[in-house]
Design an enzyme around this catalytic site. Sequence first.
Site, PDB file in Angstrom:
ATOM      1  N   LYS A 114     -11.080  -1.120  -1.751  1.00 39.58           N
ATOM      2  CA  LYS A 114     -10.822  -1.985  -0.598  1.00 39.58           C
ATOM      3  C   LYS A 114     -11.999  -1.803   0.368  1.00 39.58           C
ATOM      4  CE  LYS A 114      -5.918  -0.744  -1.004  1.00 39.58           C
ATOM      5  NZ  LYS A 114      -4.815   0.056  -0.437  1.00 39.58           N
ATOM      6  N   GLU A 128      -0.089  -3.354   4.599  1.00 36.56           N
ATOM      7  CA  GLU A 128      -1.233  -2.422   4.640  1.00 36.56           C
ATOM      8  C   GLU A 128      -1.357  -1.736   5.993  1.00 36.56           C
ATOM      9  OE1 GLU A 128      -3.892  -0.809   3.810  1.00 36.56           O
ATOM     10  OE2 GLU A 128      -4.105  -1.303   1.717  1.00 36.56           O
ATOM     11  N   ASP A 129      -1.788  -0.469   5.983  1.00 40.03           N
ATOM     12  CA  ASP A 129      -2.007   0.239   7.256  1.00 40.03           C
ATOM     13  C   ASP A 129      -3.489   0.406   7.583  1.00 40.03           C
ATOM     14  OD1 ASP A 129      -2.390   2.184   5.184  1.00 40.03           O
ATOM     15  OD2 ASP A 129      -2.371   3.717   6.744  1.00 40.03           O
ATOM     16  N   THR A 143       1.432  10.320   3.813  1.00 40.04           N
ATOM     17  CA  THR A 143       0.709  11.407   3.147  1.00 40.04           C
ATOM     18  C   THR A 143      -0.599  11.721   3.852  1.00 40.04           C
ATOM     19  OG1 THR A 143       0.130   9.666   1.625  1.00 40.04           O
ATOM     20  CG2 THR A 143       1.587  11.361   0.782  1.00 40.04           C
ATOM     21  N   ASP A 184       0.877  -1.162   0.000  1.00 37.12           N
ATOM     22  CA  ASP A 184       0.000   0.000   0.000  1.00 37.12           C
ATOM     23  C   ASP A 184       0.927   1.228   0.000  1.00 37.12           C
ATOM     24  OD1 ASP A 184      -2.414   1.544   0.508  1.00 37.12           O
ATOM     25  OD2 ASP A 184      -1.677   1.763   2.549  1.00 37.12           O
ATOM     26  N   LEU A 185       0.400   2.388  -0.347  1.00 36.73           N
ATOM     27  CA  LEU A 185       1.273   3.575  -0.398  1.00 36.73           C
ATOM     28  C   LEU A 185       1.131   4.454   0.861  1.00 36.73           C
ATOM     29  CD1 LEU A 185       3.230   5.401  -2.047  1.00 36.73           C
ATOM     30  CD2 LEU A 185       1.205   6.518  -2.977  1.00 36.73           C
ATOM     31  N   ASP A 186      -0.031   5.110   0.976  1.00 35.11           N
ATOM     32  CA  ASP A 186      -0.238   6.054   2.082  1.00 35.11           C
ATOM     33  C   ASP A 186      -0.271   5.314   3.412  1.00 35.11           C
ATOM     34  OD1 ASP A 186      -0.450   8.084   0.252  1.00 35.11           O
ATOM     35  OD2 ASP A 186      -2.634   8.063   0.199  1.00 35.11           O
ATOM     36  N   LYS A 191      -8.664   7.035   5.815  1.00 30.17           N
ATOM     37  CA  LYS A 191      -7.482   6.272   5.381  1.00 30.17           C
ATOM     38  C   LYS A 191      -7.882   5.069   4.534  1.00 30.17           C
ATOM     39  CE  LYS A 191      -4.262   7.787   8.903  1.00 30.17           C
ATOM     40  NZ  LYS A 191      -3.456   7.446  10.074  1.00 30.17           N
ATOM     41  N   GLY A 192      -7.280   4.951   3.371  1.00 30.04           N
ATOM     42  CA  GLY A 192      -7.570   3.824   2.478  1.00 30.04           C
ATOM     43  C   GLY A 192      -8.878   3.975   1.727  1.00 30.04           C
ATOM     44  N   SER A 202      -2.678   0.697  -4.294  1.00 27.47           N
ATOM     45  CA  SER A 202      -3.145   1.867  -3.537  1.00 27.47           C
ATOM     46  C   SER A 202      -4.478   2.390  -4.058  1.00 27.47           C
ATOM     47  CB  SER A 202      -2.080   2.964  -3.656  1.00 27.47           C
ATOM     48  OG  SER A 202      -2.595   4.207  -3.251  1.00 27.47           O
ATOM     49  N   ALA A 203      -5.257   2.968  -3.147  1.00 30.32           N
ATOM     50  CA  ALA A 203      -6.524   3.601  -3.551  1.00 30.32           C
ATOM     51  C   ALA A 203      -6.281   4.977  -4.172  1.00 30.32           C
ATOM     52  CB  ALA A 203      -7.432   3.747  -2.330  1.00 30.32           C
TER      53      ALA A 203
END
Length: 223
Positions: free
Chosen positions: A143, A167-168, A15, A7-9, A43-44, A112-113
């Site tokens: 997601k 994933e966070d 971010t 995942d990115l963020d 988030k996500g 990532s979303a």
Amino acid sequence: MRGFIFDLDGVIVDTAKYHYFAWKHLADELGISFTEKDNENFKGVSRKRCLEILLEMGNKEVSTEQFDRWLAEKNEDYLQYISKMNASEILPDVPKVLNYLKSKNIPMALGSASKNARPILEKVGLLSYFDAIVDGTAVTRAKPDPEVFLIAADLLNVVPEHCVVFEDALAGIEAANAACMLSIGIGEAEVLSEADRVFRDFTEIDLDFIEQLTQMEHKPRKS
Ligand code: B16
Ligand code: MG
């Protein structure tokens, strides 16, 4: 062959604070109270869904045109922050793991979303690490639907059961589990209780553990 999906963020870069500043700016303009705690629920979650939630919080109903204008305004604000990002914003010890996997020629994807994933990776100098980028422009179902990770596995040419996801967000862990992938939560164990393993951040992950993951038979069943 094993595949690693990130995942990115909240996993590679933080971010979330920039998303928060931009949503807060819009919320203030609309007279809607919006706190950092409220931002946790974003988030996500896709940009469009975030604005829907914000407007629900303020009991506002708006035309499609106005909705799209605010959506664009939030993103333009967010992009201002992104434009100033550099490698110093990569989260601690993320390069340690990415470099190790790269040195072993393990296929890596981003899942990532965010529709801004590619420019963010470019800004922090990590774009070349990824063999596939699956972002908010590539998926039709957000997601916790597993679509984003299943597309990533397909692009990496690795079966889902041989993929590991970092994933966070809880929705992301649910998506990884639904895709039959090994889910590694990055963050709070209480929040990410459905993950196969949870680490606070990458500084807690040693390379022996990553090496074990590259050799796993298939996703181990939970007892
Ligand atoms: P954008 P991830 C998600 O990224 C963020 O966690 C979420 O807060 C954001 O609303 C979403 O991307 C959409 O981002 O507005 O840039 O398209 O965690 O899935 O990497
Ligand atoms: Mg995230």
